[in-house]
Design an enzyme around this catalytic site. Structure first.
Site, PDB file in Angstrom:
ATOM      1  N   ASP A  60      39.647 -21.124   1.351  1.00 47.28           N
ATOM      2  CA  ASP A  60      40.672 -22.118   1.584  1.00 47.28           C
ATOM      3  C   ASP A  60      41.844 -21.774   0.652  1.00 47.28           C
ATOM      4  OD1 ASP A  60      41.887 -24.694   2.311  1.00 47.28           O
ATOM      5  OD2 ASP A  60      41.273 -25.340   0.311  1.00 47.28           O
ATOM      6  N   ASP A  89      45.059 -24.360  -0.386  1.00 45.99           N
ATOM      7  CA  ASP A  89      45.584 -25.440  -1.226  1.00 45.99           C
ATOM      8  C   ASP A  89      44.463 -26.142  -1.975  1.00 45.99           C
ATOM      9  OD1 ASP A  89      48.365 -25.199  -0.568  1.00 45.99           O
ATOM     10  OD2 ASP A  89      47.886 -26.013   1.400  1.00 45.99           O
TER      11      ASP A  89
END
Length: 264
Positions: free
Chosen positions: A9, A11
């Site tokens: 991922d 953020d």
């Protein structure tokens, strides 16, 4: 089965970008548009329950600005505001105010040296991802990732598993040979539904979320000089998360059990 890929991922996982990055960029976009809106740290944390910046904007209109009538179609307006926000976000990233979290660069470099494939699976816009990678890892770093699945490449965003399924299909890999690294409950749901063993490194906004089904929860990925803290699970073989730890997680088949284990 042997570890073949890490899927990250972005953020909150690669860097803690939400509070001082995306939130600030949205507020600057609002100012540019002549809107008297400002998302506080607390309000933005609530809006993060919605995946995707454009979707967040639309939720905000519904809940906080019901009398606001955007020019034209609301989705087109949200897309334009999001483009403006993205320009501000890239400027913030390039200023270096959001460094990579501990252990991220080390683990990525170790994976490359070991021949472990790399991918990105995020709801963030592609431009945001590229800006963070190029600033934090180097101008050529996007090429290190076999797949950068980002933004609107799939219609259903996390917690739907679609973005991870897309990345797995693009790499031609089953989930059993991959480890996902996430920071949020929404991301964990997406990865688990895609069948992935998942490591969680909570960010400033996600520390109190439910990570019961994660294979491992650690404060960050750690460095030899900056030990991680195991938040769920027993002690690791080292003070930082490395490729051997990822392989051990796969071998233990913990993607859905949420049990406590000792990887030593």
């Amino acid at each position: 089965m042997s570890l073949q890929a890490l899927i990250f991922d972005v953020d909150g996982t690669l860097a803690d970008t939400e509070r001082d990055g995306h939130r600030v960029a949205f507020n600057r976009a609002f100012a540019d548009a002549g809107l008297g809106w400002e998302w506080s740290v607390e309000r933005y944390g609530q809006l993060l329950e919605v995946s995707g910046g454009k979707e967040r904007l639309q939720r905000y209109l519904q809940e906080d600005q019901p009398d606001f009538i955007p020019p034209g179609d609301v989705k087109a307006w949200a897309a334009e505001m999001h483009r403006l926000k993205t320009r501000h976000y890239r400027d913030l990233v390039q200023q270096g105010i959001m460094p990579l979290r501990p252990g991220v660069k080390r683990l990525i470099q170790e994976a490359r040296q070991a021949g472990i494939r790399l991918a990105i699976a995020t709801t963030s816009a592609p431009d945001n991802v590229l800006a963070l990678l190029e600033t934090g890892l180097g101008a050529d770093s996007p090429s290190w990732f076999e797949v950068i699945a980002a933004g609107d490449v799939v219609p259903a965003k996390k917690p739907a598993p679609d973005i991870y399924c897309y990345a797995l299909e693009a790499m031609g890999l089953p989930p059993e040979v991959c480890v996902a690294i996430e920071d949020s409950h929404v991301g964990l749901q997406a990865a688990i539904q895609a069948g992935l063993t998942t490591v969680i490194t909570p960010s400033s906004y996600t520390q109190d979320e439910d990570f019961t089904r994660a294979a491992l929860v650690v404060s960050h990925l750690g460095e030899p000089s900056k030990p991680l803290q195991v938040l769920a699970g027993h002690t690791l073989p080292s003070t930082y998360f490395d490729i051997s730890c990822a392989q051990s997680l796969l071998a233990a088949s913990l993607s859905v059990t949420g049990s406590r284990i000792d990887l030593q």
